[in-house]
Design a protein around this motif. Sequence first.
Motif: not given
Length: 271
Positions: A73, A77, A226, A241-242, A246-248, A259, A261
């Motif tokens: 995954e 991405d 995405h 943002r983690d 990555h953003y969710s 999610k 990408s």
Amino acid sequence: MTLATLPTAVIAEDEPVLARTLTRLLEQVWPELRIVGVADDGLRATELALALVPDVVFLDIKMPGRTGIEVAEVVADDWPDDRAEPLFVFITAYDNFAVPAFERAAVDYLLKPATADRLQQSVARLKARLAGRAASPDAGNMAALMQRMQSLTAPDIAETDSRERLKVIRAGVGNTVRMIPVADVVCFEATEKYVNVVTPTGEALVRMSLRELMARIDSTDFIQVHRSVMVNSNAIMSATRDENGHYSLSVRGLQRPLKVSRAFGHLFRPM
């Protein structure tokens, strides 16, 4: 074939003996394949795949750091836009991961210990897929896919003018046809043959490509986040943002995060 045109692969296996065995078997059944990296955990597998951009990634599923499914995954991405996404083959001692593996578009799913005969079948599938890409480069080209997806919000005038714009989507759910106002849609998620229409009250599938559907609605409120997801911008409440960048998205009426990408992360950076 020159060295530069030979197919390449990365192996992710946390048991050294099994990693060596798989390498040896691949040398027997696919001698032209270049093994460019071997990882013994999921984090290293992700790093190698993104750094070496191989044609094939052989993934154990239960690994330290990150599972094979998670590796696939993340790699998908963050894959470079100008390269065809790698073909994933999962190799595991557990048969209960087959469904999520194939949901990740796995080419094959092998149970340990892999045998030369079974691996030969997998190699035949991989060669066929790679040959298909060579015959039609755009079929595996992510840049071309991105361009096609971007064009969803600006379909051809002739195409849209010839059909009436949809205000309501008719989606079959069992024996019932749901009438879903486009304005109520939270997001559209494309699968191989269908589009999943997501609303605050549920989800429904329509047998239509995402491009065709977006061409038939007023899509100005929808943005791509995405490769196969269009989100109603009016429903986006926040983007988080983690630690990996990555953003969710938190979306109104949707219990699960969406999610984003890396290719579309710039849309949510602070102004």
